[in-house]
Design an enzyme around this catalytic site. Structure first.
Site, PDB file in Angstrom:
ATOM      1  N   THR A 132       0.824  -1.209   0.000  1.00  0.00           N
ATOM      2  CA  THR A 132       0.000   0.000   0.000  1.00  0.00           C
ATOM      3  C   THR A 132       0.857   1.258   0.000  1.00  0.00           C
ATOM      4  OG1 THR A 132      -1.584  -1.238   1.325  1.00  0.00           O
ATOM      5  CG2 THR A 132      -1.890   1.135   1.215  1.00  0.00           C
TER       6      THR A 132
ATOM      7  N   LYS B 238       9.815   0.616  11.490  1.00  0.00           N
ATOM      8  CA  LYS B 238      10.022   0.878  12.926  1.00  0.00           C
ATOM      9  C   LYS B 238      10.683  -0.298  13.637  1.00  0.00           C
ATOM     10  CE  LYS B 238       6.149   0.967  11.699  1.00  0.00           C
ATOM     11  NZ  LYS B 238       4.796   1.054  11.160  1.00  0.00           N
TER      12      LYS B 238
ATOM     13  N   VAL C  73       7.060   6.384  12.326  1.00  0.00           N
ATOM     14  CA  VAL C  73       6.398   6.778  13.580  1.00  0.00           C
ATOM     15  C   VAL C  73       5.193   7.668  13.274  1.00  0.00           C
ATOM     16  CG1 VAL C  73       6.670   7.952  15.800  1.00  0.00           C
ATOM     17  CG2 VAL C  73       8.591   6.687  14.818  1.00  0.00           C
TER      18      VAL C  73
ATOM     19  N   ILE D 247       2.149  12.172  10.440  1.00  0.00           N
ATOM     20  CA  ILE D 247       2.533  13.265  11.339  1.00  0.00           C
ATOM     21  C   ILE D 247       4.050  13.457  11.281  1.00  0.00           C
ATOM     22  CG2 ILE D 247       2.512  14.128  13.707  1.00  0.00           C
ATOM     23  CD1 ILE D 247       0.200  12.239  14.318  1.00  0.00           C
TER      24      ILE D 247
ATOM     25  N   GLU E 161      -2.778  -6.311  11.862  1.00  0.00           N
ATOM     26  CA  GLU E 161      -1.591  -6.904  11.244  1.00  0.00           C
ATOM     27  C   GLU E 161      -1.804  -8.417  11.120  1.00  0.00           C
ATOM     28  OE1 GLU E 161       1.537  -5.404  10.643  1.00  0.00           O
ATOM     29  OE2 GLU E 161       1.355  -3.471  11.676  1.00  0.00           O
TER      30      GLU E 161
ATOM     31  N   ASP F 137       3.952  -2.926  18.069  1.00  0.00           N
ATOM     32  CA  ASP F 137       4.113  -1.940  16.995  1.00  0.00           C
ATOM     33  C   ASP F 137       4.267  -0.542  17.587  1.00  0.00           C
ATOM     34  OD1 ASP F 137       3.440  -0.835  14.121  1.00  0.00           O
ATOM     35  OD2 ASP F 137       1.974   0.090  15.466  1.00  0.00           O
TER      36      ASP F 137
ATOM     37  N   LYS G 103       7.677   2.291  17.874  1.00  0.00           N
ATOM     38  CA  LYS G 103       7.637   3.723  17.583  1.00  0.00           C
ATOM     39  C   LYS G 103       8.121   4.529  18.780  1.00  0.00           C
ATOM     40  CE  LYS G 103       3.745   2.834  14.485  1.00  0.00           C
ATOM     41  NZ  LYS G 103       2.271   2.776  14.369  1.00  0.00           N
TER      42      LYS G 103
END
Lengths: 428, 428
Positions: free
Chosen positions: B14, B107, B134, B138, B192, B203, B207
């Site tokens: 993706t 990550k 992360v 953002i 996931e 996950d 981060k």
């Protein structure tokens, strides 16, 4: 280890003293992160004897900021004088012409002279950085120019004057009038020497012009902005907007439209449960929308010694690290000059008026709105003891021109008492 | 105009397809902003025939990402394969050794091998950039590393797994159990392949380890983190936390304490009216606190094609513009190795338990808390039809050790049914 980076600071008010404080307190941290020492060489301010809460011993003093800007022993000129022209502009020009990089918090100067200064910097091979000029401690210039560089920006919005947001949220929480809270803010020292810079939307408008320039690749165009202050917001509007699920904010919005660049700084309604609607007190918020990132919201202190000094020093660290970028994110010569598009995008509006209490009054108003092509989403009439009835409308999306046509027709009737209030509802 | 910057992309899921899309759609914009053209030269993925919604014609294909990483005709290797080791790590090492800059969204790889890779990049004179690793779209790595470079960071916090926040907010809004919403999330494709990476906090923990490294100048230390997932959060906790004015979030917190680096990824209570408390659905939020900036809040999409590709391409634009910085903001050799401090900072806690309905039960529990030195701020007992009574405590600030002592003593009594729930209340 590279040579030290030597700063000259002009203007030792709250922010200037904050920058000196960081330089003295975090010398080791700055060196660890930038790979070189960052030192203050010389300063300039109006009053040499004033106590600023930081020691200035060991720094050369210049009475004239232009002389400071030209000193051979500085690499970066930090301009914290303020004002669009005068000593700030003179000294920044002198600094660039003498081969210094410039870091400034001066939104007015860049909003009015941004393109010319950017061109001067490029000719000199120097940079101008201004993170502190917009939204205080929020690194929004960096986010927009660098972090979102691969986005076509579709809209940028912000609540960027903490004093106005303090006044509006305090009116709501305490049920006080605009005049009462304005006086409170004055007593607390929250207002600029010329309060119209704050409550008239000028200060926030300068900031919006800088964001719009970066977002849309244009030269800053402060003169092309529609600006309306918060002085006419009544406590009734605050309460009745809340009753409909909204908050009133002095909101800046910039968008590129088919007609050019639309820049508005005006009181708007935003949904009470949106991040903008939830913003209380003196905090700032900037919302950036891009085709890839969707929506980014940045929230932080918009003023104050520490936050603004943090932004100034963030720029200094970039220069120390060799991170150099064009003033508005692309070469000044490539900045477009777009026509100013005034409220060309349709929006829903909030309308408040007082109707004379006689049969057929509401029907007249409804007919006028219909004739202008303004359709009504929601309407409320409140109970009343006076001779007039408070009536609220929320319209469907309409053009400002159609709304203005309806407002003009209403003024010709004998059923509206006083002037109707019309505020845009910004969809966020 | 500089020479074109040539990319090789490994991994065309993706995000990879999103990056290709931006490169094709915004070629002119990227060139205007970076001053050079940014072109895609070659790609690599597992399945060459898959339809990815973007044209791959005109790009060379490599089956092996390591071969792609070594091609002479790429300048930047974009690693979007994923996984802490295997082909991702092999190809990133090959890229650095062949003199390519690296942009990655990985990550896990950086949380486990961050220091070694940073050292390898420095030796090669190359950079590793990982904004997309992360909090998706953002630009928090940039804000923390560059924008706040002059701050001593005091705390960094984040809700950085959108799936967990979706599950927790959906439990509350729909009144569904964890298992019900987990199944919904699975059906919607939000999880996931190994759901424990999401709901187990792994996950989000990766981060947090990267943010902590930059914030505190340490090597990423994922193994030193306390991690607890959301699997044991009951709908009762959601409702009763709300009743006390809180929301439950899977919250990552990193702080430097007298004992070392404290990193926690665990379900916490935060005030319902704080920005973190108001965060709904799959959106991410990072809160950074520094000595000068005070508090900065960044909110945006934490995943998805556009936002993640925006972050990848932001890094690419930096490289195109010549903005180069050490992986974790300072030379790898200067990154500290701090001891892991486990819940050393005191906090208020939320305690929920079921008390057997007999005289003196509450007195026993209150005595145990008092003996352990845990004092009670608020307490509620709810009406009940079962044989046990739901009881809630909010404690004053206490150490985790004292709380654990009290919990151990409670388990020895005959008045607590089942296992008490203890959740930290993070003050924000």
């Amino acid at each position: 280890m590279s040579a030290a980076l030597r700063l000259g600071i002009a203007g030792l008010g709250t922010v200037g003293a904050g920058v000196v404080h960081i330089l003295r307190q975090h010398a080791a941290l700055l060196e660890a992160r930038t790979g070189r020492s960052v030192v203050l060489t010389a300063v300039s301010a109006r009053d040499r004897s004033k106590d600023r809460g930081v020691s200035l011993s060991g720094y050369a003093w210049e009475d004239d900021p232009v002389v400071l800007a030209r000193r051979d022993d500085i690499d970066v000129f930090v301009e914290l004088i303020g004002g669009s022209d005068g000593p700030a502009l003179d000294s920044v020009k002198a600094a660039l012409q003498s081969g210094k990089d410039v870091v400034t918090a001066n939104k007015a100067m860049l909003a009015h002279h941004g393109r010319a200064l950017a061109e001067m910097a490029e000719t000199a091979g120097r940079v101008i950085r201004f993170e502190a000029a917009v939204a205080g401690g929020i690194p929004v210039i960096k986010a927009l120019t660098e972090g979102l560089a691969a986005n076509e920006i579709t809209r940028v919005m912000g609540v960027m004057n903490g004093t106005c947001n303090y006044i509006l949220t305090r009116m709501q929480s305490a049920g006080l009038t605009y005049d009462q809270v304005f006086q409170e803010a004055a007593d607390l020292g929250y207002l600029e020497a010329d309060p119209n810079l704050d409550v008239g939307g000028i200060d926030a408008g300068h900031k919006l012009a800088l964001l719009a320039a970066i977002a849309f690749g244009t030269a800053p165009d402060f003169d092309g902005m529609e600006i309306e202050g918060i002085q006419r917001i009544a406590i009734d509007d605050i309460h009745q907007a809340a009753d409909m699920g909204y908050r009133i904010k002095l909101l800046g919005v910039a968008q590129r439209t088919g007609r050019g660049l639309e820049q508005r700084m005006q009181p708007c309604l935003v949904p009470a449960d949106s991040p903008l609607g939830q913003l209380e007190g003196g905090t700032n918020m900037v919302v950036i929308e891009g085709d890839a990132v969707q929506q980014l919201v940045l929230r932080g202190p918009g003023a104050g010694q520490g936050p603004t000094a943090s932004a100034v020093m963030g720029d200094v660290c970039d220069i120390a690290r060799g991170l150099r970028i064009a003033t508005f994110g692309q070469p000044a010569a490539t900045l477009a000059s777009l026509p100013a598009a005034r409220s060309s995008l349709p929006a829903p509006y909030y309308l408040r008026m007082k109707l004379v209490d006689k049969p057929g009054a509401l029907a007249k108003i409804a007919a006028i709105l219909g004739q202008a092509g303004v359709s009504i989403d929601r309407m409320r009439q409140y109970g009343h003891s006076e001779a007039t009835a408070p009536v609220l409308f929320v319209t469907h999306k309409t053009s400002r021109a159609a709304l203005d046509e309806a407002l003009a027709a209403m003024r010709q009737t004998d059923v509206v008492a006083g002037e109707p209030v019309a505020l845009r509802i910004e969809e966020v």
